[in-house]
Design a protein around this motif. Structure first.
Motif, mmCIF file in Angstrom:
data_model
loop_
_atom_site.group_PDB
_atom_site.id
_atom_site.type_symbol
_atom_site.label_atom_id
_atom_site.label_comp_id
_atom_site.label_asym_id
_atom_site.label_seq_id
_atom_site.Cartn_x
_atom_site.Cartn_y
_atom_site.Cartn_z
ATOM 1 N N LEU A 120 -5.791 3.446 -5.578
ATOM 2 C CA LEU A 120 -5.421 2.923 -4.266
ATOM 3 C C LEU A 120 -5.042 4.053 -3.323
ATOM 4 C CD1 LEU A 120 -3.114 -0.056 -5.366
ATOM 5 C CD2 LEU A 120 -5.477 -0.223 -4.546
ATOM 6 N N ASP A 121 -5.531 3.982 -2.097
ATOM 7 C CA ASP A 121 -5.138 4.961 -1.085
ATOM 8 C C ASP A 121 -3.784 4.617 -0.484
ATOM 9 O OD1 ASP A 121 -7.478 6.428 -1.386
ATOM 10 O OD2 ASP A 121 -8.555 5.296 0.146
ATOM 11 N N GLN A 122 -3.429 3.329 -0.524
ATOM 12 C CA GLN A 122 -2.149 2.868 0.004
ATOM 13 C C GLN A 122 -1.470 1.972 -1.028
ATOM 14 O OE1 GLN A 122 -2.270 1.207 4.062
ATOM 15 N NE2 GLN A 122 -4.391 1.930 4.234
ATOM 16 N N ALA A 123 -0.163 1.858 -0.918
ATOM 17 C CA ALA A 123 0.586 0.985 -1.821
ATOM 18 C C ALA A 123 0.230 -0.472 -1.537
ATOM 19 C CB ALA A 123 2.072 1.205 -1.654
ATOM 20 N N SER A 124 0.173 -1.265 -2.595
ATOM 21 C CA SER A 124 -0.127 -2.692 -2.450
ATOM 22 C C SER A 124 1.103 -3.532 -2.773
ATOM 23 C CB SER A 124 -1.278 -3.083 -3.375
ATOM 24 O OG SER A 124 -0.863 -2.997 -4.735
ATOM 25 N N THR A 125 1.120 -4.742 -2.250
ATOM 26 C CA THR A 125 2.168 -5.694 -2.614
ATOM 27 C C THR A 125 1.624 -6.728 -3.603
ATOM 28 O OG1 THR A 125 1.612 -6.997 -0.648
ATOM 29 C CG2 THR A 125 3.426 -5.414 -0.456
ATOM 30 N N ALA A 126 0.288 -6.816 -3.676
ATOM 31 C CA ALA A 126 -0.358 -7.729 -4.624
ATOM 32 C C ALA A 126 -1.680 -7.107 -5.065
ATOM 33 C CB ALA A 126 -0.606 -9.094 -3.993
ATOM 34 N N THR A 127 -1.932 -7.130 -6.368
ATOM 35 C CA THR A 127 -3.161 -6.562 -6.921
ATOM 36 C C THR A 127 -3.668 -7.482 -8.019
ATOM 37 O OG1 THR A 127 -2.187 -4.370 -6.569
ATOM 38 C CG2 THR A 127 -4.244 -4.470 -7.815
ATOM 39 N N GLN A 128 -4.962 -7.750 -8.026
ATOM 40 C CA GLN A 128 -5.528 -8.677 -8.999
ATOM 41 C C GLN A 128 -6.796 -8.095 -9.617
ATOM 42 O OE1 GLN A 128 -7.742 -12.485 -7.889
ATOM 43 N NE2 GLN A 128 -5.781 -13.342 -8.588
#
Length: 223
Positions: A120-128
């Motif tokens: 990921l290039d940026q932080a996520s709050t949800a990943t599936q």
């Protein structure tokens, strides 16, 4: 090469460049030709119309610059060779080890599964993660939660949505991620075993067996 410069003639510096560039290959050759022309000019110049010093200084500076560039290129070539040698040694240490590279493959065999990952290039709050079989049917959906920017590796336990064990074979994983700004670019990663190392003009090349070949620059994580 015969050179004749008459009295009151001045050196044609553009001609010197053209002639030497087509017949000589190094700054040393250029310097020799220039000095030969310069000595001839000094012997035959008109005392009342001497050579232009600024033009001479400019030409000498250009020759010195060319010499410096040649030396720099030689030095850089040597450094590049040392870097390639160092890469080869580093790469050879990976033989028999697993690496994560761009890809979406998961292998299942005898209850074991190969890891999968996401970059990921940026932080996520949800990943599936969505795992599908060879026919494209979804066999498992895994919620990975929020992830920081960077590379993350996960293991699938090999169970399907209904709790049964997935059949041996090749599966595909797709990743989706989002944060408050919306969907994010998520690069799936798959596991590969380094079986050998070769070298080409670009440096060390890793042999990943059935997954082909790649370079050290494409390795996202070493397992």
């Amino acid at each position: 090469m015969g050179i004749a410069v008459g009295v009151n003639e001045s050196l044609d510096y553009s001609a010197i460049k053209t002639a030497t560039s087509t017949t000589e290959n190094s700054s040393a050759d250029l310097q020799n030709n220039f000095l030969t022309l310069l000595v001839t000019q000094l012997k035959n110049q008109d005392p009342t119309n001497p050579m232009d010093n600024s033009q001479l200084t400019t030409q000498l500076a250009q020759i010195n610059t060319l010499s410096g560039i040649e030396k720099l290129n030689t030095t850089l070539g040597s450094i590049s060779g040392q870097i390639n040698s160092g890469q080869s040694l580093q790469a050879s240490a990976l033989i028999g080890h697993g690496v994560m590279v761009n890809g979406s493959q998961i292998l299942v065999g005898s209850g074991d599964t190969t890891p999968f990952g996401v970059s990921l290039d940026q932080a996520s709050t949800a990943t599936q993660a969505t795992i599908t079989d060879a026919s494209g049917k979804i066999v498992k959906t895994i919620e990975l939660g929020g992830l920081s920017a960077g590379v993350h590796t996960f293991a699938w336990d090999g169970t399907t949505t209904d709790g049964t064990t997935a059949a041996d074979g090749k599966y595909q994983v797709s990743l989706s991620a989002s944060n408050a700004s919306g969907p994010l670019v998520s690069q799936p990663l798959n596991y590969a075993l380094v079986t050998g190392v070769t070298n080409d003009a670009s440096g060390a090349v890793l042999d990943l067996g059935t997954l082909g070949k790649t370079t050290l620059a494409n390795v996202r994580q070493i397992i």
